[in-house]
Design an enzyme around this catalytic site. Structure first.
Site, PDB file in Angstrom:
ATOM      1  N   TYR A  12       0.692  -1.524   0.084  1.00 40.15           N
ATOM      2  CA  TYR A  12      -0.003  -0.048  -0.012  1.00 40.15           C
ATOM      3  C   TYR A  12       0.915   1.056  -0.002  1.00 40.15           C
ATOM      4  O   TYR A  12       0.854   2.019  -0.975  1.00 40.15           O
ATOM      5  CB  TYR A  12      -0.809  -0.087   1.266  1.00 40.15           C
ATOM      6  CG  TYR A  12      -1.736   1.284   1.547  1.00 40.15           C
ATOM      7  CD1 TYR A  12      -2.337   1.867   0.343  1.00 40.15           C
ATOM      8  CD2 TYR A  12      -1.994   1.673   2.762  1.00 40.15           C
ATOM      9  CE1 TYR A  12      -3.209   3.090   0.679  1.00 40.15           C
ATOM     10  CE2 TYR A  12      -2.794   2.769   2.877  1.00 40.15           C
ATOM     11  CZ  TYR A  12      -3.270   3.418   1.997  1.00 40.15           C
ATOM     12  OH  TYR A  12      -4.129   4.542   2.102  1.00 40.15           O
ATOM     13  N   ASP A  32       9.781  -7.616  -3.404  1.00 40.21           N
ATOM     14  CA  ASP A  32       8.283  -7.857  -2.428  1.00 40.21           C
ATOM     15  C   ASP A  32       8.243  -9.398  -2.810  1.00 40.21           C
ATOM     16  O   ASP A  32       8.463  -9.967  -3.923  1.00 40.21           O
ATOM     17  CB  ASP A  32       7.197  -7.247  -3.187  1.00 40.21           C
ATOM     18  CG  ASP A  32       6.147  -7.031  -2.288  1.00 40.21           C
ATOM     19  OD1 ASP A  32       5.455  -5.761  -2.265  1.00 40.21           O
ATOM     20  OD2 ASP A  32       5.611  -7.823  -2.107  1.00 40.21           O
ATOM     21  N   LEU A  34       5.106 -10.680  -2.243  1.00 37.55           N
ATOM     22  CA  LEU A  34       3.826 -10.602  -2.766  1.00 37.55           C
ATOM     23  C   LEU A  34       3.054 -11.455  -1.521  1.00 37.55           C
ATOM     24  O   LEU A  34       1.901 -11.705  -1.739  1.00 37.55           O
ATOM     25  CB  LEU A  34       3.485 -11.468  -3.848  1.00 37.55           C
ATOM     26  CG  LEU A  34       4.034 -10.947  -5.564  1.00 37.55           C
ATOM     27  CD1 LEU A  34       3.989 -11.878  -6.524  1.00 37.55           C
ATOM     28  CD2 LEU A  34       3.919  -9.611  -5.369  1.00 37.55           C
ATOM     29  N   ASP A  59      11.725 -13.006  -0.768  1.00 30.64           N
ATOM     30  CA  ASP A  59      11.453 -12.646   0.613  1.00 30.64           C
ATOM     31  C   ASP A  59      12.757 -12.267   1.509  1.00 30.64           C
ATOM     32  O   ASP A  59      13.803 -12.960   1.264  1.00 30.64           O
ATOM     33  CB  ASP A  59      11.046 -13.966   1.477  1.00 30.64           C
ATOM     34  CG  ASP A  59      10.676 -14.055   2.734  1.00 30.64           C
ATOM     35  OD1 ASP A  59      11.048 -12.897   3.419  1.00 30.64           O
ATOM     36  OD2 ASP A  59       9.877 -14.871   3.285  1.00 30.64           O
ATOM     37  N   SER A 126       5.933   3.813  13.415  1.00 37.38           N
ATOM     38  CA  SER A 126       4.521   4.075  13.436  1.00 37.38           C
ATOM     39  C   SER A 126       4.582   4.924  14.794  1.00 37.38           C
ATOM     40  O   SER A 126       5.322   4.997  15.686  1.00 37.38           O
ATOM     41  CB  SER A 126       3.810   2.690  13.817  1.00 37.38           C
ATOM     42  OG  SER A 126       2.663   2.926  14.251  1.00 37.38           O
ATOM     43  N   TYR A 151       2.928  -6.516  17.162  1.00 38.26           N
ATOM     44  CA  TYR A 151       3.247  -5.602  16.010  1.00 38.26           C
ATOM     45  C   TYR A 151       3.911  -4.371  16.662  1.00 38.26           C
ATOM     46  O   TYR A 151       5.039  -3.804  15.869  1.00 38.26           O
ATOM     47  CB  TYR A 151       1.957  -5.201  15.272  1.00 38.26           C
ATOM     48  CG  TYR A 151       2.138  -3.984  14.292  1.00 38.26           C
ATOM     49  CD1 TYR A 151       2.846  -3.909  13.074  1.00 38.26           C
ATOM     50  CD2 TYR A 151       1.431  -2.719  14.835  1.00 38.26           C
ATOM     51  CE1 TYR A 151       3.107  -2.816  12.561  1.00 38.26           C
ATOM     52  CE2 TYR A 151       1.824  -1.704  13.979  1.00 38.26           C
ATOM     53  CZ  TYR A 151       2.678  -1.625  13.077  1.00 38.26           C
ATOM     54  OH  TYR A 151       2.636  -0.705  12.285  1.00 38.26           O
ATOM     55  N   LYS A 155       7.890  -2.473  15.853  1.00 33.93           N
ATOM     56  CA  LYS A 155       8.494  -1.509  15.323  1.00 33.93           C
ATOM     57  C   LYS A 155       9.493  -0.783  16.363  1.00 33.93           C
ATOM     58  O   LYS A 155      10.589  -0.367  15.950  1.00 33.93           O
ATOM     59  CB  LYS A 155       7.259  -0.343  15.166  1.00 33.93           C
ATOM     60  CG  LYS A 155       6.369  -0.735  14.001  1.00 33.93           C
ATOM     61  CD  LYS A 155       7.085  -0.601  12.655  1.00 33.93           C
ATOM     62  CE  LYS A 155       6.259  -1.446  11.375  1.00 33.93           C
ATOM     63  NZ  LYS A 155       7.163  -1.301  10.296  1.00 33.93           N
ATOM     64  N   ASN A 200      -9.445  -4.217   9.078  1.00 31.18           N
ATOM     65  CA  ASN A 200      -9.448  -3.774  10.503  1.00 31.18           C
ATOM     66  C   ASN A 200      -9.202  -2.202  10.305  1.00 31.18           C
ATOM     67  O   ASN A 200      -9.913  -1.848  11.481  1.00 31.18           O
ATOM     68  CB  ASN A 200      -7.867  -4.331  11.096  1.00 31.18           C
ATOM     69  CG  ASN A 200      -7.921  -5.837  10.971  1.00 31.18           C
ATOM     70  OD1 ASN A 200      -8.481  -6.538  11.547  1.00 31.18           O
ATOM     71  ND2 ASN A 200      -6.598  -6.152  10.494  1.00 31.18           N
ATOM     72  N   ASN A 201      -8.813  -1.558   9.591  1.00 30.10           N
ATOM     73  CA  ASN A 201      -8.652  -0.028   9.595  1.00 30.10           C
ATOM     74  C   ASN A 201      -9.923   0.416   9.212  1.00 30.10           C
ATOM     75  O   ASN A 201     -10.800   0.045   8.451  1.00 30.10           O
ATOM     76  CB  ASN A 201      -7.604   0.355   8.814  1.00 30.10           C
ATOM     77  CG  ASN A 201      -6.231  -0.192   9.189  1.00 30.10           C
ATOM     78  OD1 ASN A 201      -5.516  -1.035   8.553  1.00 30.10           O
ATOM     79  ND2 ASN A 201      -5.861   0.088  10.441  1.00 30.10           N
TER      80      ASN A 201
HETATM   81  C1  UD1 Z   1      -3.755   0.769  13.685  1.00 31.59           C
HETATM   82  C2  UD1 Z   1      -2.772   0.230  14.682  1.00 31.59           C
HETATM   83  C3  UD1 Z   1      -1.396   1.158  14.280  1.00 31.59           C
HETATM   84  C4  UD1 Z   1      -1.160   0.677  12.756  1.00 31.59           C
HETATM   85  C5  UD1 Z   1      -2.653   1.409  11.850  1.00 31.59           C
HETATM   86  C6  UD1 Z   1      -2.101   0.982  10.434  1.00 31.59           C
HETATM   87  C7  UD1 Z   1      -3.895  -0.236  16.963  1.00 31.59           C
HETATM   88  C8  UD1 Z   1      -3.970  -0.092  18.152  1.00 31.59           C
HETATM   89  N1  UD1 Z   1      -2.830   0.344  16.313  1.00 31.59           N
HETATM   90  O1  UD1 Z   1      -3.933   2.060  14.125  1.00 31.59           O
HETATM   91  O2  UD1 Z   1      -0.286   0.492  15.023  1.00 31.59           O
HETATM   92  O3  UD1 Z   1      -0.032   1.508  12.553  1.00 31.59           O
HETATM   93  O4  UD1 Z   1      -3.658   0.505  12.493  1.00 31.59           O
HETATM   94  O5  UD1 Z   1      -2.462  -0.271  10.111  1.00 31.59           O
HETATM   95  O6  UD1 Z   1      -4.404  -1.181  16.161  1.00 31.59           O
HETATM   96  N2  UD1 Z   1     -12.289   1.977  14.227  1.00 31.59           N
HETATM   97  C9  UD1 Z   1     -13.729   1.768  14.369  1.00 31.59           C
HETATM   98  N3  UD1 Z   1     -14.454   0.858  13.625  1.00 31.59           N
HETATM   99  C10 UD1 Z   1     -13.720   0.144  12.987  1.00 31.59           C
HETATM  100  C11 UD1 Z   1     -12.333   0.278  12.756  1.00 31.59           C
HETATM  101  C12 UD1 Z   1     -11.777   1.198  13.452  1.00 31.59           C
HETATM  102  O7  UD1 Z   1     -14.575   2.540  14.980  1.00 31.59           O
HETATM  103  O8  UD1 Z   1     -14.166  -0.874  12.145  1.00 31.59           O
HETATM  104  C13 UD1 Z   1     -11.840   3.094  14.975  1.00 31.59           C
HETATM  105  C14 UD1 Z   1     -10.895   2.611  15.927  1.00 31.59           C
HETATM  106  O9  UD1 Z   1     -11.190   1.965  17.015  1.00 31.59           O
HETATM  107  C15 UD1 Z   1      -9.768   3.922  16.155  1.00 31.59           C
HETATM  108  C16 UD1 Z   1      -9.892   4.576  14.567  1.00 31.59           C
HETATM  109  O10 UD1 Z   1     -11.251   3.890  14.232  1.00 31.59           O
HETATM  110  O11 UD1 Z   1     -10.319   4.761  16.885  1.00 31.59           O
HETATM  111  C17 UD1 Z   1      -8.801   4.049  13.748  1.00 31.59           C
HETATM  112  O12 UD1 Z   1      -8.770   2.636  13.657  1.00 31.59           O
HETATM  113  P1  UD1 Z   1      -7.639   2.100  12.726  1.00 31.59           P
HETATM  114  O13 UD1 Z   1      -7.928   2.605  11.178  1.00 31.59           O
HETATM  115  O14 UD1 Z   1      -7.586   0.526  12.901  1.00 31.59           O
HETATM  116  O15 UD1 Z   1      -6.235   2.441  13.210  1.00 31.59           O
HETATM  117  P2  UD1 Z   1      -5.476   2.616  14.690  1.00 31.59           P
HETATM  118  O16 UD1 Z   1      -5.933   1.692  15.551  1.00 31.59           O
HETATM  119  O17 UD1 Z   1      -5.251   4.033  14.894  1.00 31.59           O
END
Ligand code: UD1
Length: 340
Positions: A12, A32, A34, A59, A126, A151, A155, A200-201
């Site tokens: 990314y 990379d 992949l 790798d 990070s 993780y 770092k 996750n993000n």
């Molecule tokens: C996470 C990692 C960080 C990493 C970054 C990029 C943690 C504690 N930190 O950051 O180390 O560098 O990702 O990969 O995990 N949120 C929601 N609903 C969701 C997803 C997220 O409310 O479905 C909220 C989270 O609670 C947070 C904010 O959005 O408050 C950002 O979350 P996210 O994008 O996952 O990033 P970080 O947790 O800040």
């Protein structure tokens, strides 16, 4: 013009950085494996830049293969080291995988650099190293706090390894970049974030919900000590972030010292809450994002945003893309990959 080896260059942040390096006429060798990227990103980079960088599917933990790559493409002036695992939850459930890949990967890169007299490295760190800072915005001088995940610990360990290697051998120049929350996609919508499975993000989850791939977003916590109760982060546009790497490289290549390191926060300097993100996305795209309030996510901090004074001053770098434009870029990318 420098010859730069970019590990994780199809990922990314890596792919966006390769585009900016090529735009500044640097020569790029992408390494990379992949594991979390797609080979087709190489042709997307060519589409944007009209240049095809060298690519080695290696790798980085395979030091012999990496060594052969350094030899084949030498002399290399600098390494930008992105290749690492980055899923916080996975690092909790499979910690050894993270230590092995992230720490051994860096050791292998440093070993090859020293063997081939490559002294310059830009390393992806990070803001997670700060934990919940007591003072905001957070500066580079803020104390490092015990990592909340393997993780985050990798770092911290990698930053220490780089500093120790500089101290031991006096032949490495490093720029350590502490990213806040990188989001968005290239304006061409040719490259962007490709999360595997359920994201996750926050931003990929928002765009997938808007696209109908997910039913609703869960906002993790509305009882934080913030104006609207949701958690606050510093969301930085991936293209602005990529440009900072080129500035860091230029600084490394221009300097006359033989060894040392510098640390920079890369964020916007502005904190935005989760609910502000959702509402801004809805406003600029006209698409609604159904959400519910859920309990806090384990390991999340309440709020963090960057003091970027040092990067502004020393790298002459500024993150100036508006949040509206960034979220639109993320949405255009989501629509493109979903054929919407
Ligand atoms: C996470 C990692 C960080 C990493 C970054 C990029 C943690 C504690 N930190 O950051 O180390 O560098 O990702 O990969 O995990 N949120 C929601 N609903 C969701 C997803 C997220 O409310 O479905 C909220 C989270 O609670 C947070 C904010 O959005 O408050 C950002 O979350 P996210 O994008 O996952 O990033 P970080 O947790 O800040």
């Amino acid at each position: 013009m420098a010859k730069v080896l970019v590990t994780g260059g199809l990922g990314y942040i890596g792919s966006h950085t390769v585009v900016e390096l090529l735009a500044q006429n640097h020569e790029v060798i992408i390494v990379d494996n992949l594991s979390n990227s797609e080979y087709c990103i190489l042709s997307k980079i060519s589409e944007i830049t009209h240049t095809t960088p060298a690519f080695e599917q290696i790798d980085i933990c395979d030091t012999d293969a990496l060594r052969a790559c350094f030899k084949a493409h030498g002399p290399i002036h600098a390494v930008i080291h992105f290749a690492a695992y980055k899923a916080v939850g996975e690092s909790v459930s499979n910690s050894l995988l993270y230590y092995k890949n992230n720490v051994l990967g860096l050791l292998s890169v440093l070993e090859c650099m020293r063997e081939f007299s490559v002294c310059n490295i830009v390393f992806s760190s990070s803001c997670t190293v700060y934990g919940q800072p007591t003072q905001l915005p957070v500066t580079e001088q803020a104390p490092i706090q015990k990592a909340l995940s393997p993780y985050g610990n990798t770092k911290q360990i990698c930053e220490e390894i780089i500093c120790d290697a500089i101290h031991s051998y006096n032949d490495i120049c490093a720029v350590i970049l502490r990213y806040f929350n990188p989001i968005g996609a290239h304006p061409s919508a040719c490259i962007g974030e490709l999360p595997k499975g359920v994201p996750n993000n926050l931003v990929p989850f928002i765009t997938q919900t808007a696209a109908g791939v997910r039913k609703q977003l869960q906002v993790f916590g509305n009882d934080y000590n913030t104006p609207d109760g949701s958690a606050i982060r510093d969301y930085i546009y991936v293209v602005d972030l990529a440009k900072a790497h080129v500035k860091a490289l230029d600084k490394l290549c221009a300097q006359t010292t033989h060894s040392g390191y510098e640390l920079f926060n890369l964020g916007t300097g502005t904190g935005i809450s989760v609910l502000e993100m959702v509402h801004t996305f809805e406003r600029v795209t006209g698409v609604s994002v159904p959400y519910t309030i859920a309990s806090r996510r384990e390991g999340d901090i309440e709020q963090v945003w960057a003091d970027t004074t040092r990067a502004n001053r020393e790298l002459d770098w500024f993150a100036n893309t508006s949040l509206e434009d960034i979220l639109l870029s993320a949405w255009n990318w989501e629509k493109k990959i979903r054929n919407l």
